[in-house]
Design a protein around this motif. Sequence first.
Motif, PDB file in Angstrom:
ATOM      1  N   GLU A 115       0.819  -1.210   0.000  1.00 31.42           N
ATOM      2  CA  GLU A 115       0.000   0.000   0.000  1.00 31.42           C
ATOM      3  C   GLU A 115       0.855   1.264   0.000  1.00 31.42           C
ATOM      4  OE1 GLU A 115       0.081  -2.194   2.487  1.00 31.42           O
ATOM      5  OE2 GLU A 115      -1.927  -3.043   2.870  1.00 31.42           O
ATOM      6  N   HIS A 116       2.176   1.140   0.156  1.00 33.43           N
ATOM      7  CA  HIS A 116       3.034   2.309   0.266  1.00 33.43           C
ATOM      8  C   HIS A 116       2.886   3.195  -0.974  1.00 33.43           C
ATOM      9  CE1 HIS A 116       6.594   4.827   0.669  1.00 33.43           C
ATOM     10  NE2 HIS A 116       6.709   4.397   1.922  1.00 33.43           N
ATOM     11  N   PRO A 117       2.820   4.530  -0.796  1.00 31.03           N
ATOM     12  CA  PRO A 117       2.627   5.425  -1.952  1.00 31.03           C
ATOM     13  C   PRO A 117       3.672   5.260  -3.055  1.00 31.03           C
ATOM     14  CG  PRO A 117       2.299   6.628   0.098  1.00 31.03           C
ATOM     15  CD  PRO A 117       2.781   5.260   0.476  1.00 31.03           C
ATOM     16  N   ALA A 118       4.925   4.970  -2.696  1.00 27.03           N
ATOM     17  CA  ALA A 118       5.959   4.797  -3.713  1.00 27.03           C
ATOM     18  C   ALA A 118       5.710   3.546  -4.553  1.00 27.03           C
ATOM     19  CB  ALA A 118       7.334   4.718  -3.051  1.00 27.03           C
ATOM     20  N   ILE A 119       5.166   2.508  -3.925  1.00 29.50           N
ATOM     21  CA  ILE A 119       4.816   1.276  -4.641  1.00 29.50           C
ATOM     22  C   ILE A 119       3.629   1.523  -5.562  1.00 29.50           C
ATOM     23  CG2 ILE A 119       3.964  -1.087  -4.362  1.00 29.50           C
ATOM     24  CD1 ILE A 119       6.787  -0.967  -3.447  1.00 29.50           C
ATOM     25  N   GLN A 120       2.607   2.178  -5.037  1.00 27.71           N
ATOM     26  CA  GLN A 120       1.406   2.435  -5.829  1.00 27.71           C
ATOM     27  C   GLN A 120       1.697   3.371  -7.002  1.00 27.71           C
ATOM     28  OE1 GLN A 120      -1.650   0.937  -5.466  1.00 27.71           O
ATOM     29  NE2 GLN A 120      -0.539  -0.363  -4.005  1.00 27.71           N
ATOM     30  N   ALA A 121       2.600   4.335  -6.798  1.00 24.73           N
ATOM     31  CA  ALA A 121       2.973   5.231  -7.893  1.00 24.73           C
ATOM     32  C   ALA A 121       3.611   4.462  -9.044  1.00 24.73           C
ATOM     33  CB  ALA A 121       3.931   6.310  -7.383  1.00 24.73           C
ATOM     34  N   ALA A 122       4.444   3.468  -8.707  1.00 30.43           N
ATOM     35  CA  ALA A 122       5.041   2.628  -9.747  1.00 30.43           C
ATOM     36  C   ALA A 122       3.963   1.879 -10.511  1.00 30.43           C
ATOM     37  CB  ALA A 122       6.032   1.657  -9.121  1.00 30.43           C
ATOM     38  N   ALA A 162      17.639  -6.160   1.329  1.00 33.12           N
ATOM     39  CA  ALA A 162      17.369  -6.131   2.763  1.00 33.12           C
ATOM     40  C   ALA A 162      18.384  -5.260   3.489  1.00 33.12           C
ATOM     41  CB  ALA A 162      17.393  -7.549   3.323  1.00 33.12           C
ATOM     42  N   ALA A 163      19.628  -5.254   3.009  1.00 32.72           N
ATOM     43  CA  ALA A 163      20.640  -4.398   3.624  1.00 32.72           C
ATOM     44  C   ALA A 163      20.309  -2.926   3.426  1.00 32.72           C
ATOM     45  CB  ALA A 163      22.014  -4.719   3.044  1.00 32.72           C
ATOM     46  N   PHE A 164      19.861  -2.552   2.221  1.00 31.34           N
ATOM     47  CA  PHE A 164      19.424  -1.185   1.980  1.00 31.34           C
ATOM     48  C   PHE A 164      18.290  -0.815   2.941  1.00 31.34           C
ATOM     49  CE2 PHE A 164      21.038  -1.222  -2.586  1.00 31.34           C
ATOM     50  CZ  PHE A 164      21.955  -0.216  -2.375  1.00 31.34           C
ATOM     51  N   ASP A 165      17.323  -1.714   3.044  1.00 31.90           N
ATOM     52  CA  ASP A 165      16.167  -1.475   3.907  1.00 31.90           C
ATOM     53  C   ASP A 165      16.601  -1.284   5.354  1.00 31.90           C
ATOM     54  OD1 ASP A 165      13.359  -1.419   4.626  1.00 31.90           O
ATOM     55  OD2 ASP A 165      13.575  -3.481   5.305  1.00 31.90           O
ATOM     56  N   GLU A 166      17.521  -2.131   5.805  1.00 34.28           N
ATOM     57  CA  GLU A 166      17.949  -2.097   7.200  1.00 34.28           C
ATOM     58  C   GLU A 166      18.855  -0.901   7.497  1.00 34.28           C
ATOM     59  OE1 GLU A 166      19.641  -5.319  10.440  1.00 34.28           O
ATOM     60  OE2 GLU A 166      20.180  -5.555   8.341  1.00 34.28           O
ATOM     61  N   ILE A 167      19.787  -0.583   6.598  1.00 35.85           N
ATOM     62  CA  ILE A 167      20.768   0.472   6.859  1.00 35.85           C
ATOM     63  C   ILE A 167      20.196   1.860   6.589  1.00 35.85           C
ATOM     64  CG2 ILE A 167      23.026   1.403   6.206  1.00 35.85           C
ATOM     65  CD1 ILE A 167      23.812  -1.512   5.457  1.00 35.85           C
ATOM     66  N   LEU A 168      19.482   2.004   5.460  1.00 34.83           N
ATOM     67  CA  LEU A 168      18.983   3.317   5.078  1.00 34.83           C
ATOM     68  C   LEU A 168      17.544   3.565   5.511  1.00 34.83           C
ATOM     69  CD1 LEU A 168      20.501   3.605   1.468  1.00 34.83           C
ATOM     70  CD2 LEU A 168      21.441   4.452   3.626  1.00 34.83           C
ATOM     71  N   GLY A 169      16.806   2.502   5.811  1.00 33.98           N
ATOM     72  CA  GLY A 169      15.442   2.650   6.291  1.00 33.98           C
ATOM     73  C   GLY A 169      14.503   3.283   5.279  1.00 33.98           C
ATOM     74  N   LEU A 170      14.644   2.915   4.005  1.00 37.15           N
ATOM     75  CA  LEU A 170      13.851   3.522   2.943  1.00 37.15           C
ATOM     76  C   LEU A 170      12.954   2.494   2.265  1.00 37.15           C
ATOM     77  CD1 LEU A 170      16.670   5.586   1.193  1.00 37.15           C
ATOM     78  CD2 LEU A 170      15.018   6.404   2.877  1.00 37.15           C
ATOM     79  N   PRO A 171      11.822   2.939   1.711  1.00 39.70           N
ATOM     80  CA  PRO A 171      11.016   2.020   0.899  1.00 39.70           C
ATOM     81  C   PRO A 171      11.777   1.628  -0.356  1.00 39.70           C
ATOM     82  CG  PRO A 171      10.201   4.263   0.676  1.00 39.70           C
ATOM     83  CD  PRO A 171      11.228   4.286   1.771  1.00 39.70           C
ATOM     84  N   VAL A 172      11.693   0.366  -0.721  1.00 42.69           N
ATOM     85  CA  VAL A 172      12.374  -0.145  -1.905  1.00 42.69           C
ATOM     86  C   VAL A 172      11.326  -0.541  -2.934  1.00 42.69           C
ATOM     87  CG1 VAL A 172      13.989  -1.845  -2.817  1.00 42.69           C
ATOM     88  CG2 VAL A 172      14.272  -0.991  -0.480  1.00 42.69           C
ATOM     89  N   VAL A 173      11.430   0.037  -4.126  1.00 47.50           N
ATOM     90  CA  VAL A 173      10.484  -0.243  -5.210  1.00 47.50           C
ATOM     91  C   VAL A 173      11.209  -1.087  -6.247  1.00 47.50           C
ATOM     92  CG1 VAL A 173       8.962   0.737  -6.957  1.00 47.50           C
ATOM     93  CG2 VAL A 173       9.327   1.954  -4.787  1.00 47.50           C
TER      94      VAL A 173
END
Length: 458
Positions: A374-381, A406-417
Amino acid sequence: MNSSQIDKYFKDHRQAHLEELKGFLRIPSVSSLSEHKADMQKGAEWLVKSLTKAGLENVRIDETDGHPLVYADWLHAEGKPTILVYGHYDVQPVDPLHLWETSPFDPHVRDNKLYARGASDDKGQVFMHIKAVEALLKMDGELPVNMKFILEGEEEIGSPSLPKYVEDNKDKLAADIIVISDTGMQGPGRPAVCYGLRGLAGIQIDVKGPKGDLHSGLYGGAVQNPLHAIVEILESFRDKEGVIQVEGFYDDVRPVSDAERAEFAALEFDLEQEKADLGIIEDFGESGYSFVERTWIRPTLEINGITGGFSGEGIKTVLPAEASSKITCRLVPDQDPDDIIAKLKAHVEAHKPAGVTVDITEFDKGKPFLTPFEHPAIQAAGRSYEKVYQVPTAFTRMGGSIPIVAAFDEILGLPVVLMGFGLASENFHAPNEHFHLENFDKGLRVISDYLFEASTLA
């Protein structure tokens, strides 16, 4: 800028773009083979030239303990989100070479498909992001969002250098959204945004018995056979339905909502066609879960190989001195690879037969990843795909693993599309890898549109 202007630009530059991409594909940037170390440097240098030509700034090669990384940015969209594009320029080895219809590093177009190692995974998809940025900068002189690129040369060997680089460069890589094109679509003409990947935990089990191979007639029945011992250990891992018997294995598995399972059911997955494509008589696995759910949202334990004893032509009456096996587990949120490996070790120790010693070696590990669909960045894609492909976008998970996600998600804490444009039939990691140019053409337009969609998320 409207879609017709973008469409005209890509039509006018299509042949030039394909020739550029062929130049990229001619570089044999095989990260796992030491003889291609110089080619890895050439791949990084090619990207520097391409990113600079596109109009990106601060383009540089960053050295690592392994193969080099390439960084670039464009940061002039004040008040707008920042997108970090990740991709990789390394490719898999090409063996067996004799199965290629044309040379793997001599790109050819046949039936509107571009054949070469890396065409789909991942050079072709990385190239599309560069060209989308180039198009907008040439046409408008600016981008609707801020952009950063980080392109590595070690994805095909598990990205050993990248987590430390990301940790050491968190400020430089700060962004609002990470976009990766290294996944696939649902099928021809059926776009998909992937929002979840399974993690990975792998071990090798080495079982040792006598100090050397023995005559099975003289010693069989009196000395434990390491092959029998390892088979006994492996058999203890799962029951007849594939349910994993390792104590505590499922303890941390995150439940999946009814709404998400309803989304999976709506994908109209054709099980009979899948079985025909795979050449299997029937599917297998945990009761109560569909084929899609077993491959996307359930953890697994699979034997990947077993060795020991004599396997040549004829027969050799030997009681082998040792046997080994490799197993991997695919993990789901919130399972931890280190915890699972500890549980695997405890299980092996508890089920070790008498008369042998057992050693366990850890190898591939990666955490699972999930961005809520449901994340807006996912829905925009999803909206960008629908504009170009003129069909609804599927929101999917994927059974495979890309540990660095998963490393990006854990270290940077950003939504990944995960905006993939490949197809499962494109032979990535196999001979005759190719990329459907229909998805190359449409993908350029999807990526361009997504930059505008993402600009509204500030």
